[in-house]
Design a protein around this motif. Structure first.
Motif, PDB file in Angstrom:
ATOM      1  N   ASN A  17       0.836  -1.203   0.000  1.00 49.10           N
ATOM      2  CA  ASN A  17       0.000   0.000   0.000  1.00 49.10           C
ATOM      3  C   ASN A  17       0.870   1.253   0.000  1.00 49.10           C
ATOM      4  O   ASN A  17       0.587   2.222  -0.710  1.00 49.10           O
ATOM      5  N   ALA A  18       1.947   1.256   0.785  1.00 51.29           N
ATOM      6  CA  ALA A  18       2.858   2.406   0.827  1.00 51.29           C
ATOM      7  C   ALA A  18       3.542   2.588  -0.513  1.00 51.29           C
ATOM      8  O   ALA A  18       3.688   3.715  -1.009  1.00 51.29           O
ATOM      9  N   ILE A  19       3.983   1.503  -1.131  1.00 51.50           N
ATOM     10  CA  ILE A  19       4.635   1.587  -2.445  1.00 51.50           C
ATOM     11  C   ILE A  19       3.662   2.136  -3.484  1.00 51.50           C
ATOM     12  O   ILE A  19       4.023   2.950  -4.330  1.00 51.50           O
ATOM     13  N   ARG A  20       2.411   1.715  -3.427  1.00 52.01           N
ATOM     14  CA  ARG A  20       1.386   2.204  -4.358  1.00 52.01           C
ATOM     15  C   ARG A  20       1.178   3.717  -4.198  1.00 52.01           C
ATOM     16  O   ARG A  20       1.089   4.447  -5.170  1.00 52.01           O
ATOM     17  N   ARG A  21       1.154   4.197  -2.941  1.00 53.26           N
ATOM     18  CA  ARG A  21       0.988   5.636  -2.710  1.00 53.26           C
ATOM     19  C   ARG A  21       2.195   6.432  -3.190  1.00 53.26           C
ATOM     20  O   ARG A  21       2.054   7.482  -3.798  1.00 53.26           O
ATOM     21  N   VAL A  22       3.402   5.940  -2.930  1.00 53.41           N
ATOM     22  CA  VAL A  22       4.617   6.609  -3.405  1.00 53.41           C
ATOM     23  C   VAL A  22       4.643   6.614  -4.923  1.00 53.41           C
ATOM     24  O   VAL A  22       4.991   7.620  -5.552  1.00 53.41           O
ATOM     25  N   GLY A  23       4.272   5.507  -5.540  1.00 51.68           N
ATOM     26  CA  GLY A  23       4.214   5.431  -7.000  1.00 51.68           C
ATOM     27  C   GLY A  23       3.217   6.421  -7.578  1.00 51.68           C
ATOM     28  O   GLY A  23       3.465   7.042  -8.610  1.00 51.68           O
ATOM     29  N   SER A  24       2.104   6.601  -6.906  1.00 52.23           N
ATOM     30  CA  SER A  24       1.093   7.559  -7.363  1.00 52.23           C
ATOM     31  C   SER A  24       1.620   8.988  -7.277  1.00 52.23           C
ATOM     32  O   SER A  24       1.429   9.786  -8.193  1.00 52.23           O
ATOM     33  N   GLY A  28       2.408  11.466 -10.489  1.00 47.47           N
ATOM     34  CA  GLY A  28       1.860  12.817 -10.600  1.00 47.47           C
ATOM     35  C   GLY A  28       2.945  13.853 -10.777  1.00 47.47           C
ATOM     36  O   GLY A  28       2.815  14.778 -11.587  1.00 47.47           O
ATOM     37  N   PHE A  29       4.036  13.713 -10.025  1.00 47.37           N
ATOM     38  CA  PHE A  29       5.153  14.637 -10.158  1.00 47.37           C
ATOM     39  C   PHE A  29       5.766  14.544 -11.544  1.00 47.37           C
ATOM     40  O   PHE A  29       6.052  15.548 -12.186  1.00 47.37           O
ATOM     41  N   ARG A  30       5.977  13.322 -12.034  1.00 47.61           N
ATOM     42  CA  ARG A  30       6.549  13.112 -13.363  1.00 47.61           C
ATOM     43  C   ARG A  30       5.663  13.748 -14.438  1.00 47.61           C
ATOM     44  O   ARG A  30       6.145  14.417 -15.346  1.00 47.61           O
ATOM     45  N   LEU A  34       7.209  16.967 -16.610  1.00 46.39           N
ATOM     46  CA  LEU A  34       7.521  16.690 -18.004  1.00 46.39           C
ATOM     47  C   LEU A  34       6.547  17.325 -18.993  1.00 46.39           C
ATOM     48  O   LEU A  34       6.612  17.037 -20.185  1.00 46.39           O
ATOM     49  N   ARG A  35       5.666  18.173 -18.506  1.00 45.52           N
ATOM     50  CA  ARG A  35       4.769  18.889 -19.420  1.00 45.52           C
ATOM     51  C   ARG A  35       5.597  19.853 -20.250  1.00 45.52           C
ATOM     52  O   ARG A  35       6.598  20.395 -19.801  1.00 45.52           O
ATOM     53  N   ASP A  36       5.164  20.077 -21.484  1.00 50.24           N
ATOM     54  CA  ASP A  36       5.913  20.943 -22.396  1.00 50.24           C
ATOM     55  C   ASP A  36       6.127  22.341 -21.827  1.00 50.24           C
ATOM     56  O   ASP A  36       7.220  22.867 -21.878  1.00 50.24           O
ATOM     57  N   ASN A  37       5.074  22.951 -21.288  1.00 50.63           N
ATOM     58  CA  ASN A  37       5.223  24.331 -20.837  1.00 50.63           C
ATOM     59  C   ASN A  37       6.131  24.465 -19.617  1.00 50.63           C
ATOM     60  O   ASN A  37       6.800  25.460 -19.453  1.00 50.63           O
ATOM     61  N   VAL A  38       6.209  23.459 -18.755  1.00 51.28           N
ATOM     62  CA  VAL A  38       7.104  23.528 -17.601  1.00 51.28           C
ATOM     63  C   VAL A  38       8.553  23.496 -18.079  1.00 51.28           C
ATOM     64  O   VAL A  38       9.396  24.245 -17.594  1.00 51.28           O
ATOM     65  N   LEU A  39       8.836  22.629 -19.052  1.00 52.62           N
ATOM     66  CA  LEU A  39      10.194  22.580 -19.594  1.00 52.62           C
ATOM     67  C   LEU A  39      10.545  23.878 -20.309  1.00 52.62           C
ATOM     68  O   LEU A  39      11.664  24.374 -20.189  1.00 52.62           O
TER      69      LEU A  39
END
Length: 177
Positions: A17-24, A28-30, A34-39
């Motif tokens: 469950n903790a790994i699933r939350r960290v992965g989520s 979201g951060f990724r 990695l959105r075009d406008n942020v870069l």
């Protein structure tokens, strides 16, 4: 869920469950980073920082030294002592001496240097905008005029004011339908 039930769950289940939350959170951060406008914004900020460093060097190393020759001291070393420090009879030759003695100073030379840097940076950016427009069909510098009716700033190419909706050629609306 009561604490006793949580303690009875297998440790492996809580770990998944903790790994699933960290992965989520990581996903979201990724997606955000990695959105075009942020870069584009990040690259623009890096270029702007480097450009500002070059313009500040132009002002500090090329423009201000000849001005400093007239004053017989560095431009940023022009200051007034508002209140002497611990050694009240001291005459400070540099800002650093005054600061070391605890004096309160009005550093008008440093302010004027920053003001010159600001204007040179603005002038340089304007020149770059003009240069860009020579080689591109896009306009960077938007020219404005005052609407004769509402006196708001609008584009010089506007046919109609977006604020008061008046036609800019002076005709009434029935001629444009």
């Amino acid at each position: 869920m009561p604490d006793s039930d949580l303690e009875n769950r297998p440790l492996l289940d809580r770990g998944r469950n903790a790994i699933r939350r960290v992965g989520s959170v990581w996903g979201g951060f990724r997606d955000f980073i990695l959105r075009d406008n942020v870069l584009e914004i990040a690259i623009g900020l890096i270029i702007a920082s480097a450009f500002t460093t070059v313009v500040n060097s132009l002002v500090a190393d090329i423009i201000l030294p000849p001005i400093s020759l007239l004053a017989d001291q560095s431009f940023s070393e022009n200051f007034l002592v508002l209140r002497h420090g611990q050694n009240a009879s001291a005459h400070y030759h540099t800002f650093q001496q005054a600061q070391d003695d605890g004096a309160i100073t009005w550093n008008y030379g440093h302010f004027l240097e920053k003001l010159i840097q600001f204007f040179v940076l603005g002038l340089t950016l304007y020149a770059l905008g003009q240069l860009y427009q020579l080689f591109s069909s896009e306009t960077v510098i938007k020219y404005t005029m005052k609407c004769p009716i509402c006196r708001k700033d609008i584009s010089t190419s506007a046919k109609r004011c977006p604020f008061c909706t008046s036609w800019q050629d002076g005709s009434n609306m029935s001629n444009h339908d």
